[in-house]
Design an enzyme around this catalytic site. Sequence first.
Site, PDB file in Angstrom:
ATOM      1  N   GLY A 120      74.435  47.953  55.632  1.00 52.72           N
ATOM      2  CA  GLY A 120      74.971  46.981  54.678  1.00 52.72           C
ATOM      3  C   GLY A 120      74.271  45.639  54.763  1.00 52.72           C
ATOM      4  N   CYS A 121      74.010  45.177  55.965  1.00 50.82           N
ATOM      5  CA  CYS A 121      73.362  43.885  56.151  1.00 50.82           C
ATOM      6  C   CYS A 121      71.917  43.920  55.651  1.00 50.82           C
ATOM      7  CB  CYS A 121      73.398  43.495  57.630  1.00 50.82           C
ATOM      8  SG  CYS A 121      75.073  43.344  58.273  1.00 50.82           S
ATOM      9  N   THR A 122      71.262  45.053  55.816  1.00 49.46           N
ATOM     10  CA  THR A 122      69.886  45.200  55.327  1.00 49.46           C
ATOM     11  C   THR A 122      69.853  45.123  53.806  1.00 49.46           C
ATOM     12  OG1 THR A 122      69.266  46.540  57.238  1.00 49.46           O
ATOM     13  CG2 THR A 122      67.874  46.712  55.284  1.00 49.46           C
TER      14      THR A 122
END
Length: 230
Positions: A120-122
């Site tokens: 998700g952060c990527t």
Amino acid sequence: MSKKSRKNSSKSASGSPIAKKKAAKTRPLAQTKPAKTRRAPASKSSKTAAKAASHKAAPKRLKSSESLSQPATAAKLVLTEGRKAPAFRLPRDGGGVATLSDYAGRKLVLFFYPRADTPGCTREAIDFTRLADAFAQAGTAVLGISADPVKAQERFRDKHSLGIPLVSDETHEMLEAYGAWGEKSMYGRTFLGILRTTVLVGADGKVAKVWRNVRVDGHADDVLAAASSL
């Protein structure tokens, strides 16, 4: 009757079975030990209640993703729109530092993400990188912040060719000040961690908009739209 006859008569009378029976009746009863009282067997319901009481679970204690000794106070802080953005000074990728004063007179987007190089952060970081030029045209700078050390941020940047500065807040000071650190739960476990949050700071240095519990898909585009209309 002679004395000898009376004596023999008295002796035979006292030794007779009838006399012995009478004597036994008048004899004091021997003291006996009180009978032991048996406890009535516990009912099934009382046994169940006792077992439940002895196995009652202790209250859950929050566990920090970084340290068990971290105080659980960050979740109480709520950053509201219209208030002055909290100042910060933290290391960033590339060896420099990032401060709020660096962006004085400009709009600034701060997106807080839980951990570098996770799915998700990527996606979120790639989306903000994709829109970097559009943010620049809107007079808006963008910073990504997590608790990862600088080296981890640099690996994250290089692996995905990210074009936005990544800030390291290992002490959680900025995360707490912006309300991006608090209680989370996953797979039945409760702990403290980074709450995916984005804050838009206006050119006047005040908080213009706050996004909490961010869903990654389409989020960067929504933030760009808000920054462009500010």
